[in-house]
Design an enzyme around this catalytic site. Structure first.
Site, PDB file in Angstrom:
ATOM      1  CG  ASP A   1       7.206  23.730  70.664  1.00  0.00           C
ATOM      2  OD1 ASP A   1       6.565  23.616  71.734  1.00  0.00           O
ATOM      3  OD2 ASP A   1       8.336  24.245  70.602  1.00  0.00           O
TER       4      ASP A   1
ATOM      5  CE  LYS B   1       8.261  26.225  78.288  1.00  0.00           C
ATOM      6  NZ  LYS B   1       9.299  27.148  78.689  1.00  0.00           N
TER       7      LYS B   1
END
Ligand code: PLP
Length: 436
Positions: free
Chosen positions: A223, A249
């Site tokens: 991740d 992000k």
């Protein structure tokens, strides 16, 4: 990745503009424009979602303003142009993370979607009762809950590598005992959204774990939601089978994520969403799929967002020097940690030394004041910080399940902004202490 020279070195963007106001930050990130309420926007919540880059917004609105078409379907000029553009961004992503081929890049709706896709297209076909899945205590719920749920459904066991309460790093001492052929999945975050770095200097503990779990044939899932915007990622060097991240992000649009799937895994993956664009031939008794990545992108994909991602990656490639960015963010972490440590009753979570050399988030709690109260008071000073469990509840048991305040840094944050945050924090803490 080495940044090229540019007019205003982007990695000093925040520092330069705050001192001598060369080019307003809002030129690059329109959301940071001063508002009626605040002369400067101190945005410290990029770990949740970053401000969107102006060139991304421009690319997306250009896309909507001119004739386009859906990808892989139309044969008229603008549809073909759109398809070419969409596929060329896939190539840009492959290059950005050093994937061997653009066929290894699958567009999804975000990191959560990418991780769930791995579970559905691959893990559920290989998991058997008694198999093992290794995760860490620092996983975001998008990983933590997913693998517990997969284990429950398929009779597998989840083994959680704990976070060492002293070092705030993953305790890998129990790993060797778990290493048997029944371990099928190793799923770990590269950087915690609460603690920041959890794998030691330059992630050496993660590299060790990957080598070990690969030796028993486990699939490696990374991740990278909290890493992709802050450090270079090389999937070949990392030796992962899957890697997931969200584009919002990084300064890109919401609704778009990336799933890297190593080509050697493709033979073991089966589509789980069906519809247009992913089929080769369909009859009542016979259906075949396109090759990867197309068989995993059923339906009309987020085309405008992918176009925005193309502009975003152009920006990163031209201007972002990751070494300088890391230094800038880590320096801000060190500045904030130093100030927090001087305030009685304030507790920083995470490894302060690692945060000060490679961090981008600082999380803390204050005795007697709830994190939500503090965050909401800081908002009145124009400081946007996050408060709560940050979708990582099992981690907060390390500090008595208390909610924390999290300030996260990105390329537009400067020491002057952190000074402002510290002054605001001191005021808020004394005001709350007077009330309570
Ligand atoms: N993983 C980590 C470490 C995260 O920090 C986040 C979001 O904060 C996610 C996964 C999920 O990302 P998204 O909500 O964009 O799908």
């Amino acid at each position: 990745m080495v940044g090229r020279a540019c007019k205003i070195p982007i990695h000093y963007l925040g520092m330069v503009t705050n001192k001598i106001l060369l080019t307003p930050l809002s030129h690059y990130f329109p959301a940071l424009a001063p508002s009626e309420k605040a002369s400067q926007q101190c945005y410290f919540d990029s770990a949740a979602t970053a401000c969107t880059l102006a060139s991304v917004i421009e690319a997306m609105s250009n896309f909507y303003e001119r004739a386009h078409g859906s990808v892989h379907r139309g044969v008229y000029e603008s549809a073909e142009r759109t398809t070419t553009q969409y596929e060329s961004v896939r190539g840009q992503v492959a290059q950005f993370i050093n994937a061997r081929s653009s066929a290894e890049i699958i567009f999804t709706a975000g990191a959560t979607d990418s991780l769930n896709t791995i579970a559905y297209v691959w893990a559920r076909h290989i998991l058997e009762p008694g198999d093992g899945i290794i995760i860490t205590q620092a996983e975001h719920h998008a990983h933590y809950v997913l693998w517990h749920e997969m284990a429950r459904r398929y009779g597998a066991h989840v083994y959680v590598l704990p976070i060492d309460p002293i070092t705030s790093c993953v305790d890998v001492s129990g790993l060797d005992h778990l290493l048997t052929k029944s371990i099928k999945v190793f799923a770990a975050t590269m950087s915690s959204n609460v603690l920041g770095p959890i794998w030691g200097a330059d992630n050496y503990l993660l590299r060790q774990c990957i080598t070990k779990v690969r030796s028993v044939g486990a699939g490696v899932i990374i991740d990278a939601a909290q890493t992709i915007a802050h450090a270079p990622i090389d999937v070949e060097r990392l030796e992962c089978d899957f890697l997931a991240f969200s584009v919002h992000k990084m300064g890109g649009p919401t609704g778009l994520g990336v799933l890297y799937a190593r080509s050697s895994m493709h033979a073991h993956m089966k589509p789980y969403r069906f519809g247009g664009g992913m089929v080769a031939a369909v009859a009542d008794d016979f259906m075949t799929w396109q090759a990867a990545p197309h068989c995993f992108e059923a339906g009309t994909p987020p085309i405008a967002q992918v176009v925005g991602l193309g502009a975003l990656l152009d920006f990163y490639t031209k201007y972002v020097d990751f070494a300088a960015l890391r230094q800038q963010e880590a320096t801000l972490c060190a500045q904030l940690i130093g100030a927090l440590e001087s305030i009685p009753g304030v507790h920083v979570v995470g490894n302060k030394e690692l945060l000060s050399s490679q961090g981008h988030v600082v999380s803390f709690y204050v005795d007697g004041i709830h994190a939500h109260d503090l965050a909401s008071s800081l908002g009145q000073y124009g400081c946007a910080v996050r408060a709560g469990d940050h979708c990582a509840q099992p981690l907060s048991s390390l500090w008595g399940n208390k909610a924390t305040v999290r300030a996260s840094f990105f390329m537009y944050n400067s020491p002057a902004q952190v000074e402002h945050l510290i002054a605001a924090l001191r005021n808020c803490i004394s005001r709350w202490r007077e009330i309570l």
